[in-house]
Write a protein that holds these residues in place. Structure first.
Motif, PDB file in Angstrom:
ATOM      1  N   UNK A  88      -6.002  -2.727  -2.736  1.00 25.39           N
ATOM      2  CA  UNK A  88      -7.392  -3.539  -2.970  1.00 25.39           C
ATOM      3  C   UNK A  88      -6.941  -4.703  -4.337  1.00 25.39           C
ATOM      4  N   UNK A  89      -6.206  -3.985  -5.249  1.00 28.90           N
ATOM      5  CA  UNK A  89      -5.868  -4.618  -6.241  1.00 28.90           C
ATOM      6  C   UNK A  89      -4.808  -5.784  -5.985  1.00 28.90           C
ATOM      7  N   UNK A  90      -3.993  -5.542  -5.186  1.00 29.01           N
ATOM      8  CA  UNK A  90      -2.837  -6.513  -4.704  1.00 29.01           C
ATOM      9  C   UNK A  90      -3.438  -7.664  -4.079  1.00 29.01           C
ATOM     10  N   UNK A  91      -4.433  -7.308  -3.098  1.00 22.40           N
ATOM     11  CA  UNK A  91      -5.134  -8.205  -2.206  1.00 22.40           C
ATOM     12  C   UNK A  91      -5.844  -9.534  -3.131  1.00 22.40           C
ATOM     13  N   UNK A  92      -6.354  -8.897  -4.387  1.00 25.62           N
ATOM     14  CA  UNK A  92      -7.192 -10.062  -5.382  1.00 25.62           C
ATOM     15  C   UNK A  92      -5.999 -11.142  -5.682  1.00 25.62           C
ATOM     16  N   UNK A  93      -4.658 -10.802  -5.519  1.00 26.86           N
ATOM     17  CA  UNK A  93      -3.772 -11.969  -6.129  1.00 26.86           C
ATOM     18  C   UNK A  93      -3.329 -12.793  -5.080  1.00 26.86           C
ATOM     19  N   UNK A  94      -3.097 -12.220  -3.627  1.00 23.75           N
ATOM     20  CA  UNK A  94      -2.793 -13.041  -2.554  1.00 23.75           C
ATOM     21  C   UNK A  94      -1.026 -12.592  -2.178  1.00 23.75           C
ATOM     22  N   UNK A  95      -0.734 -13.136  -1.330  1.00 21.27           N
ATOM     23  CA  UNK A  95       0.733 -12.998  -0.728  1.00 21.27           C
ATOM     24  C   UNK A  95       1.720 -13.536  -1.538  1.00 21.27           C
ATOM     25  N   UNK A  96       1.501 -14.290  -2.462  1.00 19.95           N
ATOM     26  CA  UNK A  96       2.649 -15.252  -3.165  1.00 19.95           C
ATOM     27  C   UNK A  96       3.367 -14.446  -4.477  1.00 19.95           C
ATOM     28  N   UNK A  97       2.524 -13.250  -4.925  1.00 18.01           N
ATOM     29  CA  UNK A  97       2.751 -12.498  -6.125  1.00 18.01           C
ATOM     30  C   UNK A  97       3.559 -11.323  -5.711  1.00 18.01           C
ATOM     31  N   UNK A  98       4.677 -10.900  -6.405  1.00 15.33           N
ATOM     32  CA  UNK A  98       5.344  -9.661  -6.270  1.00 15.33           C
ATOM     33  C   UNK A  98       4.788  -8.739  -7.298  1.00 15.33           C
ATOM     34  N   UNK A  99       4.770  -7.520  -7.251  1.00 16.10           N
ATOM     35  CA  UNK A  99       4.103  -6.671  -8.194  1.00 16.10           C
ATOM     36  C   UNK A  99       5.154  -5.550  -8.652  1.00 16.10           C
ATOM     37  N   UNK A 100       4.860  -5.141  -9.703  1.00 19.86           N
ATOM     38  CA  UNK A 100       5.790  -3.921 -10.172  1.00 19.86           C
ATOM     39  C   UNK A 100       4.862  -3.131 -10.987  1.00 19.86           C
ATOM     40  N   UNK A 101       4.999  -1.654 -10.606  1.00 16.58           N
ATOM     41  CA  UNK A 101       4.273  -0.745 -11.324  1.00 16.58           C
ATOM     42  C   UNK A 101       5.171  -0.117 -12.503  1.00 16.58           C
ATOM     43  N   UNK A 102       4.721  -0.137 -13.717  1.00 16.75           N
ATOM     44  CA  UNK A 102       5.438   0.331 -14.712  1.00 16.75           C
ATOM     45  C   UNK A 102       6.054   1.837 -14.477  1.00 16.75           C
ATOM     46  N   UNK A 103       5.328   2.726 -13.932  1.00 15.60           N
ATOM     47  CA  UNK A 103       5.855   4.257 -13.850  1.00 15.60           C
ATOM     48  C   UNK A 103       6.207   4.164 -12.232  1.00 15.60           C
ATOM     49  N   UNK A 104       5.921   3.264 -11.512  1.00 13.34           N
ATOM     50  CA  UNK A 104       6.103   3.451  -9.953  1.00 13.34           C
ATOM     51  C   UNK A 104       5.535   4.611  -9.436  1.00 13.34           C
ATOM     52  N   UNK A 105       4.148   4.922  -9.950  1.00  9.85           N
ATOM     53  CA  UNK A 105       3.455   6.138  -9.552  1.00  9.85           C
ATOM     54  C   UNK A 105       3.091   6.096  -7.963  1.00  9.85           C
ATOM     55  N   UNK A 106       2.764   4.917  -7.763  1.00  3.93           N
ATOM     56  CA  UNK A 106       2.295   4.941  -6.182  1.00  3.93           C
ATOM     57  C   UNK A 106       3.337   5.204  -5.157  1.00  3.93           C
ATOM     58  N   UNK A 107       4.585   4.895  -5.524  1.00  2.00           N
ATOM     59  CA  UNK A 107       5.700   5.035  -4.601  1.00  2.00           C
ATOM     60  C   UNK A 107       6.256   6.654  -4.565  1.00  2.00           C
ATOM     61  N   UNK A 108       6.434   7.138  -6.002  1.00  3.54           N
ATOM     62  CA  UNK A 108       6.658   8.472  -6.239  1.00  3.54           C
ATOM     63  C   UNK A 108       5.739   9.677  -5.966  1.00  3.54           C
ATOM     64  N   UNK A 109       4.607   9.285  -5.689  1.00  8.91           N
ATOM     65  CA  UNK A 109       3.633  10.370  -5.545  1.00  8.91           C
ATOM     66  C   UNK A 109       3.600  10.870  -4.209  1.00  8.91           C
ATOM     67  N   UNK A 110       4.170  12.118  -3.673  1.00  8.72           N
ATOM     68  CA  UNK A 110       4.361  12.315  -2.294  1.00  8.72           C
ATOM     69  C   UNK A 110       3.469  13.437  -1.723  1.00  8.72           C
ATOM     70  N   UNK A 111       2.710  14.449  -2.767  1.00 13.20           N
ATOM     71  CA  UNK A 111       2.089  15.431  -2.146  1.00 13.20           C
ATOM     72  C   UNK A 111       0.691  15.723  -2.937  1.00 13.20           C
ATOM     73  N   UNK A 112      -0.047  14.588  -3.230  1.00 10.83           N
ATOM     74  CA  UNK A 112      -1.418  14.562  -3.811  1.00 10.83           C
ATOM     75  C   UNK A 112      -2.293  14.697  -2.719  1.00 10.83           C
TER      76      UNK A 112
END
Length: 126
Positions: A88-112
């Motif tokens: 939802x947050x990424x959709x606010x910016x649009x497709x032209x932006x690249x995003x970088x999570x400081x801790x990469x928590x979204x990609x690293x969480x597997x079993x929550x």
């Protein structure tokens, strides 16, 4: 930019994900950071692990990245809810932006899995 999303959890708890971002000047890169807050039967949101929590010592001992994972785990949020708020947050910016999570928590969480309750508890909460 700050984006907040509140989720009602099964046990009468509300969890809030706060996404804070910084857009680099003359660039299409957005750095963002996540914060997790909860509210049980209180007026204001608070961090999931406070000074009187049994795991508070871990929070102080860990690095900033690991302590953020611990806060996420004790917030009661599921992986699906985390991904939903980031999308939802990424959709606010649009497709032209690249995003970088400081801790990469979204990609690293597997079993929550979030907070689980029984059918009896659900009936009692309703």
């Amino acid at each position: 930019m700050i984006h907040e999303k509140i989720f009602k959890l099964a046990v009468g708890r509300e969890a809030k994900i706060v996404i804070k971002s910084q857009t680099l000047k003359n660039s299409s890169e957005v750095n963002f950071d996540l914060e997790f807050l909860i509210r049980d039967n209180e007026e204001n949101f608070r961090p999931p692990i406070g000074m009187n929590h049994p795991q508070f010592w871990k929070l102080k001992k860990y690095t900033a990245e690991k302590s953020r994972f611990l806060q996420l785990e004790y917030s009661g949020l599921s992986r699906k809810q985390l991904k939903e708020s980031i999308a939802e947050f990424k959709a606010l910016f649009g497709p032209d932006y690249t995003f970088r999570d400081k801790t990469e928590i979204g990609a690293r969480v597997k079993s929550l899995k979030g907070i689980r309750v029984s059918a009896l508890s659900r009936r009692m909460l309703a």
